[in-house]
Scaffold this active site. Structure first.
Site, PDB file in Angstrom:
ATOM      1  N   HIS A  81      46.579  27.058  32.003  1.00 50.30           N
ATOM      2  CA  HIS A  81      46.587  27.077  33.473  1.00 50.30           C
ATOM      3  C   HIS A  81      45.434  27.889  34.063  1.00 50.30           C
ATOM      4  O   HIS A  81      45.332  27.989  35.282  1.00 50.30           O
ATOM      5  CB  HIS A  81      47.920  27.640  33.955  1.00 50.30           C
ATOM      6  N   ASP A  82      44.618  28.523  33.216  1.00 47.58           N
ATOM      7  CA  ASP A  82      43.477  29.315  33.692  1.00 47.58           C
ATOM      8  C   ASP A  82      42.146  28.609  33.431  1.00 47.58           C
ATOM      9  O   ASP A  82      41.083  29.184  33.691  1.00 47.58           O
ATOM     10  CB  ASP A  82      43.415  30.671  32.967  1.00 47.58           C
TER      11      ASP A  82
ATOM     12  N   ASP B 247      57.206  33.627  29.391  1.00 44.76           N
ATOM     13  CA  ASP B 247      55.908  34.283  29.585  1.00 44.76           C
ATOM     14  C   ASP B 247      56.157  35.671  30.160  1.00 44.76           C
ATOM     15  O   ASP B 247      56.625  35.808  31.289  1.00 44.76           O
ATOM     16  CB  ASP B 247      55.105  33.422  30.574  1.00 44.76           C
TER      17      ASP B 247
ATOM     18  N   ASP C 217      51.433  38.128  28.215  1.00 44.52           N
ATOM     19  CA  ASP C 217      50.236  38.055  29.053  1.00 44.52           C
ATOM     20  C   ASP C 217      49.307  39.246  28.771  1.00 44.52           C
ATOM     21  O   ASP C 217      49.784  40.388  28.690  1.00 44.52           O
ATOM     22  CB  ASP C 217      50.697  38.088  30.525  1.00 44.52           C
TER      23      ASP C 217
ATOM     24  N   GLU D 132      48.395  36.832  24.408  1.00 43.53           N
ATOM     25  CA  GLU D 132      47.146  36.436  25.053  1.00 43.53           C
ATOM     26  C   GLU D 132      46.190  37.608  24.937  1.00 43.53           C
ATOM     27  O   GLU D 132      46.438  38.674  25.496  1.00 43.53           O
ATOM     28  CB  GLU D 132      47.371  36.089  26.529  1.00 43.53           C
TER      29      GLU D 132
HETATM   30  O1  TEU Z   1      45.097  35.677  32.336  1.00 44.33           O
HETATM   31  C1  TEU Z   1      44.276  36.645  31.800  1.00 44.33           C
HETATM   32  C2  TEU Z   1      42.828  36.531  32.046  1.00 44.33           C
HETATM   33  O2  TEU Z   1      42.148  37.531  32.034  1.00 44.33           O
HETATM   34  C3  TEU Z   1      42.159  35.262  32.268  1.00 44.33           C
HETATM   35  O3  TEU Z   1      42.592  34.122  31.753  1.00 44.33           O
HETATM   36  C4  TEU Z   1      41.689  35.195  33.662  1.00 44.33           C
HETATM   37  O4  TEU Z   1      42.351  34.235  34.404  1.00 44.33           O
HETATM   38  C5  TEU Z   1      40.229  34.886  33.602  1.00 44.33           C
HETATM   39  O5  TEU Z   1      39.616  35.765  32.731  1.00 44.33           O
HETATM   40  C6  TEU Z   1      39.611  35.050  34.928  1.00 44.33           C
HETATM   41  O6  TEU Z   1      38.309  34.570  34.852  1.00 44.33           O
HETATM   42  C7  TEU Z   1      46.458  35.949  32.422  1.00 44.33           C
HETATM   43  C8  TEU Z   1      47.177  34.764  33.011  1.00 44.33           C
HETATM   44  O7  TEU Z   1      47.076  33.668  32.138  1.00 44.33           O
HETATM   45  C9  TEU Z   1      46.609  34.500  34.371  1.00 44.33           C
HETATM   46  O8  TEU Z   1      47.126  33.344  34.946  1.00 44.33           O
HETATM   47  C10 TEU Z   1      46.902  35.701  35.210  1.00 44.33           C
HETATM   48  O9  TEU Z   1      46.278  35.567  36.463  1.00 44.33           O
HETATM   49  C11 TEU Z   1      46.394  36.992  34.561  1.00 44.33           C
HETATM   50  O10 TEU Z   1      46.733  37.088  33.195  1.00 44.33           O
HETATM   51  C12 TEU Z   1      47.014  38.181  35.233  1.00 44.33           C
HETATM   52  O11 TEU Z   1      48.365  38.274  34.928  1.00 44.33           O
END
Ligand code: TEU
Ligand code: CA
Length: 553
Positions: free
Chosen positions: A323-324, A97, A198, A249
């Protein structure tokens, strides 16, 4: 052997919550090595590991301090090398990642920038404030508050679209792009055969203007040089190795941009994650509200991405969670009476679609949202920020907590439930308490129990993953939505080389008569979540709660 990512399935691991081998309460890389046989049994081809590089862990590793070294809390470089080798023995490849939109403010580049070195200051977005001294633009951080942080000694602000300790990198600076290429080549040399990038569609920023109609995202999402930078990255690094698979992503992206990002011949990425289908319980882009799932919208968005990406020869990553995200069985299914049926139904929908399916750790055993009842149990920076922001807006503490319970990213981050023992087998019972609370339902919902039960969610997922390898129609076929306007049914047809597949699911926990169901005579049911088979008769199918069936001809 060259992998065909259209036949492959990816298993996502959030190492911090997967398996702790040294009893410090944090999952680690040795924990992943220990569980490779479990992952192998599921039948997946790739493991996507979320970041384990040196990091202050303000955003659990998405704040990278050093891309070339392993955070000692997770293990050592020797562990990473062993993991790659041990996975390889089992026919599994690693996907790392890579977080390149921003770095931790602890990163050497940012530290040098803060020391005043102009070479490194240009790695970031330092900007003067407005004439009244306020931030350069009104953009909001994705984690709440302003996206700009004031630095007194420069009388300037730096941009951080995420946490204040995650400073955005200036990709318009060629030296940044060269550094990124160097990092990727380093990991390619170690035998890494996949990359997840990411928020990669946020890297091209040009117009620093106030957003009078939103939070600023339209000024930095799918920006002006994004395709140029991805093509350049592809050509300079992973594009030279046909075996490497990549996924981007894509935050708040548009489908038109995704045709380019993940087109068969566009030389950018293998596939994309988009998130519009996971905002069907939001109010527009506003996540911190309580809104029921809009099923019509969910189907519309998923079918639109399926059919249009196919028309443009572009490839989707297909998924319910990561994970989000909250746990799908809690969000779209039923944690209670129909837990098993609804988890299997959700798996059926995603695993028969056109795209590469992703399984997030614990999804394959139907793990649910947390059972946290107090804000002190939450760990995620975003949840903690919004708990405060919601109260600042006038909500009561209990209303704010309710919203956080439903939407928190921590729902997907509680420890993997391996067995019914204390700490769910995540950490040895005599170890330190896990960094985040274990769901008390691990007594009922756990991997050990499901491995030995042929009717479990785990074994159902295993069959779905195998089916994609067996039936070309799943991997290569076109897709036609069915029952688009039906209020309960999620159904579609796939077709390839004279073969057909019909996938039909009742999205709700009640009996339902689907009128206008297709004729499946001459088809064979290849998977379903009720043992007693029924079929449509005279165009009507009597579906049981959360029933799912897949017919093949
Ligand atoms: O996530 C990007 C992101 O914008 C979302 O999934 C975010 O968590 C959500 O919109 C908030 O409501 C990626 C990663 O997957 C995440 O874990 C990180 O925190 C983020 O980027 C920053 O690197
Ligand atoms: Ca540990």
């Amino acid at each position: 052997m060259k992998r065909d990512f259209r036949k492959s399935t990816v298993y996502q691991i959030y190492p911090k919550s997967f398996c702790d081998t040294n009893g410090d309460g944090l999952g680690d890389l040795r924990g992943v090595i220990n569980k490779l046989d479990y992952i192998k049994e599921l039948g997946v081809d790739y493991i996507w590991l979320t970041p384990f590089f040196v990091s202050p862990q303000n955003d659990n590793g998405y704040d990278v301090e050093d891309y070339y070294n392993i955070d000692p809390r997770y293990g050592t470089m020797a562990d990473v090398e062993e993991l790659i080798a041990e996975a390889d023995k089992r026919g599994i490849r690693l996907m790392f990642d890579m977080v390149f939109n921003h770095v931790s403010t602890n990163h050497e580049w940012f530290q040098k920038a803060m020391a005043g070195d102009p070479y490194y200051k240009d790695f970031f977005f330092f900007r003067k404030g407005k004439t009244d001294g306020s931030a350069p633009t009104n953009w909001e951080s994705k984690f709440g508050g302003s996206a700009w942080e004031y630095v007194e000694k420069f009388d300037e602000y730096y941009l951080h679209l995420f946490d204040v300790t995650q400073a955005d990198l200036n990709w318009d600076n060629e030296n940044v792009r060269k550094e990124v290429q160097k990092i990727l080549r380093f990991w390619m040399d170690k035998g890494v055969k996949g990359f997840r990038f990411d928020v990669i569609n946020l890297i091209s920023k040009e117009a620093f203007e106030d957003d009078t109609a939103g939070d600023g995202r339209r000024f930095y999402t799918d920006g002006p040089n994004i395709h140029k930078y991805l093509k350049e990255l592809n050509e300079a690094t992973f594009g030279t190795d046909a075996e490497i698979v990549t996924v981007g992503e894509m935050s708040s992206t548009s489908i038109e941009n995704c045709y380019q990002y993940a087109g068969r011949d566009t030389h950018e990425l293998s596939m994309v994650f988009s998130f519009h289908h996971l905002k069907v319980d939001f109010m527009g882009n506003e996540k911190w509200v309580l809104v029921p799932v809009d099923f019509g919208k969910l189907k519309h968005i998923m079918f639109e991405w399926q059919t249009k990406m196919a028309e443009h020869n572009a490839w989707n990553a297909v998924f319910w969670c990561n994970h989000d995200q909250p746990r799908p069985v809690s969000r779209f299914g039923d944690e209670g009476k129909y837990w098993k049926e609804s988890a299997k139904m959700l798996g059926t929908i995603v695993h028969c679609l056109r795209g590469t399916p992703y399984v997030y750790q614990g999804e394959e055993i139907g793990m649910t949202n947390t059972d946290f009842t107090d804000i002190s149990q939450f760990r995620d920076v975003e949840s903690l920020n919004y708990y405060q922001i919601l109260q600042d807006k006038g909500l009561s503490a209990s209303d704010a907590l309710r919203i956080v319970q439903i939407h928190s990213r921590d729902n997907g981050r509680t420890p993997m439930q391996w067995d019914a023992s204390e700490y769910a087998g995540f950490t040895a019972a005599d170890g330190t308490e896990p960094w985040i609370g274990v769901n008390s339902n691990h007594i009922r919902v756990n991997a050990a129990e499901q491995l030995s039960d042929p009717d479990s969610i785990f074994h159902y997922y295993r069959k779905l993953i195998a089916l994609r390898k067996e039936l070309d129609v799943i991997a290569y076929g076109g897709i036609t939505p069915l029952a688009e306007k039906d209020p309960c049914v999620f159904a579609y047809e796939r077709e390839y080389d004279g073969h057909k597949l019909i996938v039909a699911c009742n999205f709700y926990g009640k009996d339902y008569e689907w009128k206008g169901a297709p004729d499946v005579s001459g088809y064979k049911r290849v998977i379903g979540n009720y043992s007693a088979e029924t079929t449509p008769e005279n165009g009507v199918w009597k579906m049981r709660p959360y029933e799912a069936a897949v017919w093949y001809r």
